[in-house]
Design a protein around this motif. Structure first.
Motif, PDB file in Angstrom:
ATOM      1  N   ILE A 139       0.831  -1.202   0.000  1.00 30.93           N
ATOM      2  CA  ILE A 139       0.000   0.000   0.000  1.00 30.93           C
ATOM      3  C   ILE A 139       0.864   1.251   0.000  1.00 30.93           C
ATOM      4  CG2 ILE A 139      -1.595   1.371   1.421  1.00 30.93           C
ATOM      5  CD1 ILE A 139      -2.999  -1.154   2.219  1.00 30.93           C
ATOM      6  N   VAL A 140       0.396   2.262  -0.743  1.00 30.03           N
ATOM      7  CA  VAL A 140       1.040   3.578  -0.767  1.00 30.03           C
ATOM      8  C   VAL A 140       0.071   4.569  -0.117  1.00 30.03           C
ATOM      9  CG1 VAL A 140       2.001   5.403  -2.201  1.00 30.03           C
ATOM     10  CG2 VAL A 140       2.282   3.000  -2.883  1.00 30.03           C
ATOM     11  N   TYR A 141       0.555   5.296   0.898  1.00 25.90           N
ATOM     12  CA  TYR A 141      -0.290   6.239   1.634  1.00 25.90           C
ATOM     13  C   TYR A 141      -0.039   7.673   1.183  1.00 25.90           C
ATOM     14  CZ  TYR A 141      -0.663   2.144   4.669  1.00 25.90           C
ATOM     15  OH  TYR A 141      -0.869   0.879   5.146  1.00 25.90           O
ATOM     16  N   GLY A 142      -1.097   8.469   1.248  1.00 29.50           N
ATOM     17  CA  GLY A 142      -0.987   9.874   0.899  1.00 29.50           C
ATOM     18  C   GLY A 142      -2.018  10.691   1.655  1.00 29.50           C
ATOM     19  N   ASP A 143      -2.196  11.934   1.246  1.00 33.04           N
ATOM     20  CA  ASP A 143      -3.171  12.818   1.886  1.00 33.04           C
ATOM     21  C   ASP A 143      -4.462  12.839   1.077  1.00 33.04           C
ATOM     22  OD1 ASP A 143      -1.359  13.575   3.901  1.00 33.04           O
ATOM     23  OD2 ASP A 143      -0.465  15.089   2.582  1.00 33.04           O
ATOM     24  N   SER A 144      -5.557  13.039   1.786  1.00 33.62           N
ATOM     25  CA  SER A 144      -6.861  13.147   1.144  1.00 33.62           C
ATOM     26  C   SER A 144      -7.545  14.420   1.644  1.00 33.62           C
ATOM     27  CB  SER A 144      -7.728  11.925   1.470  1.00 33.62           C
ATOM     28  OG  SER A 144      -9.009  12.028   0.868  1.00 33.62           O
ATOM     29  N   LYS A 145      -8.125  15.157   0.726  1.00 37.55           N
ATOM     30  CA  LYS A 145      -8.813  16.393   1.088  1.00 37.55           C
ATOM     31  C   LYS A 145      -9.929  16.103   2.090  1.00 37.55           C
ATOM     32  CE  LYS A 145     -11.234  20.337  -0.972  1.00 37.55           C
ATOM     33  NZ  LYS A 145     -11.770  20.912  -2.241  1.00 37.55           N
ATOM     34  N   ASP A 146     -10.079  16.977   3.085  1.00 40.45           N
ATOM     35  CA  ASP A 146     -11.056  16.766   4.158  1.00 40.45           C
ATOM     36  C   ASP A 146     -12.468  16.557   3.611  1.00 40.45           C
ATOM     37  OD1 ASP A 146      -8.975  17.215   5.877  1.00 40.45           O
ATOM     38  OD2 ASP A 146      -9.606  19.230   6.480  1.00 40.45           O
ATOM     39  N   ILE A 159      -5.244   5.888  -0.019  1.00 44.66           N
ATOM     40  CA  ILE A 159      -4.610   4.575  -0.114  1.00 44.66           C
ATOM     41  C   ILE A 159      -4.626   4.130  -1.563  1.00 44.66           C
ATOM     42  CG2 ILE A 159      -4.876   2.115   0.437  1.00 44.66           C
ATOM     43  CD1 ILE A 159      -6.204   4.689   2.843  1.00 44.66           C
ATOM     44  N   SER A 160      -3.465   3.835  -2.105  1.00 49.19           N
ATOM     45  CA  SER A 160      -3.353   3.231  -3.426  1.00 49.19           C
ATOM     46  C   SER A 160      -2.427   2.032  -3.311  1.00 49.19           C
ATOM     47  CB  SER A 160      -2.825   4.252  -4.448  1.00 49.19           C
ATOM     48  OG  SER A 160      -1.559   4.757  -4.046  1.00 49.19           O
ATOM     49  N   TYR A 161      -2.314   1.266  -4.404  1.00 50.84           N
ATOM     50  CA  TYR A 161      -1.577  -0.003  -4.346  1.00 50.84           C
ATOM     51  C   TYR A 161      -0.459  -0.043  -5.381  1.00 50.84           C
ATOM     52  CZ  TYR A 161      -5.404  -1.574  -1.417  1.00 50.84           C
ATOM     53  OH  TYR A 161      -6.318  -1.689  -0.408  1.00 50.84           O
ATOM     54  N   ASN A 162       0.609  -0.711  -5.022  1.00 51.76           N
ATOM     55  CA  ASN A 162       1.687  -0.937  -5.982  1.00 51.76           C
ATOM     56  C   ASN A 162       1.198  -1.859  -7.098  1.00 51.76           C
ATOM     57  OD1 ASN A 162       3.767   0.588  -4.710  1.00 51.76           O
ATOM     58  ND2 ASN A 162       4.066  -1.061  -3.224  1.00 51.76           N
ATOM     59  N   GLY A 166      -2.836  -7.667  -5.497  1.00 51.08           N
ATOM     60  CA  GLY A 166      -4.248  -8.031  -5.542  1.00 51.08           C
ATOM     61  C   GLY A 166      -4.769  -8.098  -6.973  1.00 51.08           C
ATOM     62  N   THR A 167      -6.074  -8.359  -7.101  1.00 53.44           N
ATOM     63  CA  THR A 167      -6.691  -8.495  -8.418  1.00 53.44           C
ATOM     64  C   THR A 167      -7.140  -7.155  -8.985  1.00 53.44           C
ATOM     65  OG1 THR A 167      -8.834  -8.921  -7.367  1.00 53.44           O
ATOM     66  CG2 THR A 167      -7.497 -10.839  -7.962  1.00 53.44           C
ATOM     67  N   SER A 168      -7.226  -6.122  -8.138  1.00 61.81           N
ATOM     68  CA  SER A 168      -7.665  -4.800  -8.599  1.00 61.81           C
ATOM     69  C   SER A 168      -6.752  -3.732  -8.007  1.00 61.81           C
ATOM     70  CB  SER A 168      -9.124  -4.549  -8.186  1.00 61.81           C
ATOM     71  OG  SER A 168      -9.986  -5.512  -8.736  1.00 61.81           O
ATOM     72  N   TYR A 169      -5.487  -3.777  -8.392  1.00 62.33           N
ATOM     73  CA  TYR A 169      -4.510  -2.879  -7.770  1.00 62.33           C
ATOM     74  C   TYR A 169      -4.701  -1.421  -8.157  1.00 62.33           C
ATOM     75  CZ  TYR A 169      -1.936  -2.922 -12.208  1.00 62.33           C
ATOM     76  OH  TYR A 169      -1.575  -2.787 -13.524  1.00 62.33           O
ATOM     77  N   LYS A 170      -5.555  -1.157  -9.154  1.00 62.45           N
ATOM     78  CA  LYS A 170      -5.808   0.221  -9.553  1.00 62.45           C
ATOM     79  C   LYS A 170      -6.937   0.871  -8.748  1.00 62.45           C
ATOM     80  CE  LYS A 170      -4.055  -0.514 -14.229  1.00 62.45           C
ATOM     81  NZ  LYS A 170      -4.348  -0.508 -15.683  1.00 62.45           N
ATOM     82  N   ASP A 171      -7.555   0.101  -7.839  1.00 62.95           N
ATOM     83  CA  ASP A 171      -8.549   0.685  -6.926  1.00 62.95           C
ATOM     84  C   ASP A 171      -7.877   1.686  -5.995  1.00 62.95           C
ATOM     85  OD1 ASP A 171     -10.340  -1.020  -8.068  1.00 62.95           O
ATOM     86  OD2 ASP A 171     -10.582  -2.318  -6.321  1.00 62.95           O
ATOM     87  N   GLU A 172      -8.649   2.639  -5.515  1.00 64.14           N
ATOM     88  CA  GLU A 172      -8.157   3.602  -4.537  1.00 64.14           C
ATOM     89  C   GLU A 172      -9.152   3.719  -3.392  1.00 64.14           C
ATOM     90  OE1 GLU A 172      -5.712   7.075  -6.577  1.00 64.14           O
ATOM     91  OE2 GLU A 172      -7.618   6.774  -7.625  1.00 64.14           O
TER      92      GLU A 172
END
Length: 271
Positions: A139-146, A159-162, A166-172
């Motif tokens: 998992i790659v972590y970042g900031d999300s607007k409030d 949260i995004s994925y390398n 998984g089967t759907s790594y482009k999910d966020e």
């Protein structure tokens, strides 16, 4: 002659006893996983506080299996997951499906199930096991607007994925939490499964109904909301969870194996 018969009888009795002694009972072997101490420094500080507000990531990692029921008009669905292998099974009134660690299978003798088993078999698990599934590897972590709802501001983490996870790594995912209690409040998510491409269409679930299960705080229900961007409108659909069991014992592998009359099913393969 009598002596010879007695010797043969004695040898036969010994052979029978030895044969019985070597027989071993057939036993189910349960999945065992060594639980290591977690290094929390690799997670964002806000996410660690969220884990703590829900019972602690180490406490969650000590658990091996999760079972819950989702009420349905035709009868409850029983969802079972081994937390380390992520093998799972969904048992409905007229069908069952599961993941044996390699493939998804479906048992639907009357062809009553109209959904996609590859998409559904672990879908509700990921929504239910929040926030702890956001500690998975890759998992790659970042900031999300409030998110602002009813005048209150909820900070967030993206949260995004390398690639290849998984089967759907482009999910966020976008997890937003109460700044006072650090409990989860909202989950935004995108779906790339059907298209195989990243999506800008973020759906939102509200998490505000909790219960304690084995010292871990898990949802009692979750509600999907209508929205415009990050402006939440009103609740559209609520899914309750009942008879929840969080155990330190994993289910045996045989529990998740494809039944004889079931069929393996294929989903969309992402490039």
């Amino acid at each position: 002659m009598k002596y010879a018969l007695l010797v043969m009888l004695f040898v036969g009795l010994i052979s029978c006893k030895e044969e019985k002694k070597t027989e071993q009972p057939t036993m189910e072997v349960e999945e065992t996983t060594q639980v290591e101490q977690i290094d929390l420094r690799k997670y964002p500080q806000g996410l660690v506080k969220i884990f703590d507000a829900h019972g602690g990531l180490q406490n969650w990692r000590n658990k091996k299996s999760l079972v819950y029921q989702i009420p349905k008009p035709e009868g409850a669905e029983i969802h079972t997951t081994n937390l380390y292998s992520r093998k799972d099974k969904v048992e409905g009134a007229d069908f069952s499906m599961g993941f044996d660690g390699k493939q998804v299978w479906l048992l639907d003798s009357d062809n009553t199930y109209k959904g996609d088993p590859v998409f559904y078999h672990n879908l509700m698990f990921y929504f239910y096991a929040m926030p702890f599934v956001l500690a998975d590897d890759g998992i790659v972590y970042g900031d999300s607007k409030d998110v602002v709802f009813e005048g209150k501001t909820f900070p967030g983490i993206s949260i995004s994925y390398n690639p290849g996870v998984g089967t759907s790594y482009k999910d966020e995912y976008f997890i937003h939490y109460d700044p006072e209690t650090f409990q989860m409040a909202w989950l935004g998510y995108t779906v790339s499964y059907r298209s195989g491409e990243k999506s800008d269409h973020v759906k939102w679930i509200r998490y505000n109904d909790w219960m304690k299960v084995s010292d871990v705080v898990l949802p009692k229900s979750i509600s999907w909301y209508s929205y415009e961007g990050k402006t939440m409108k009103e609740s559209q659909n609520t899914v309750p969870f009942e008879n929840v069991i969080l155990s330190e014992t994993a289910k045996p592998d045989s529990f998740f194996e494809k039944p004889g009359q079931a069929k393996f099913v294929e989903g969309k393969v992402q490039e």
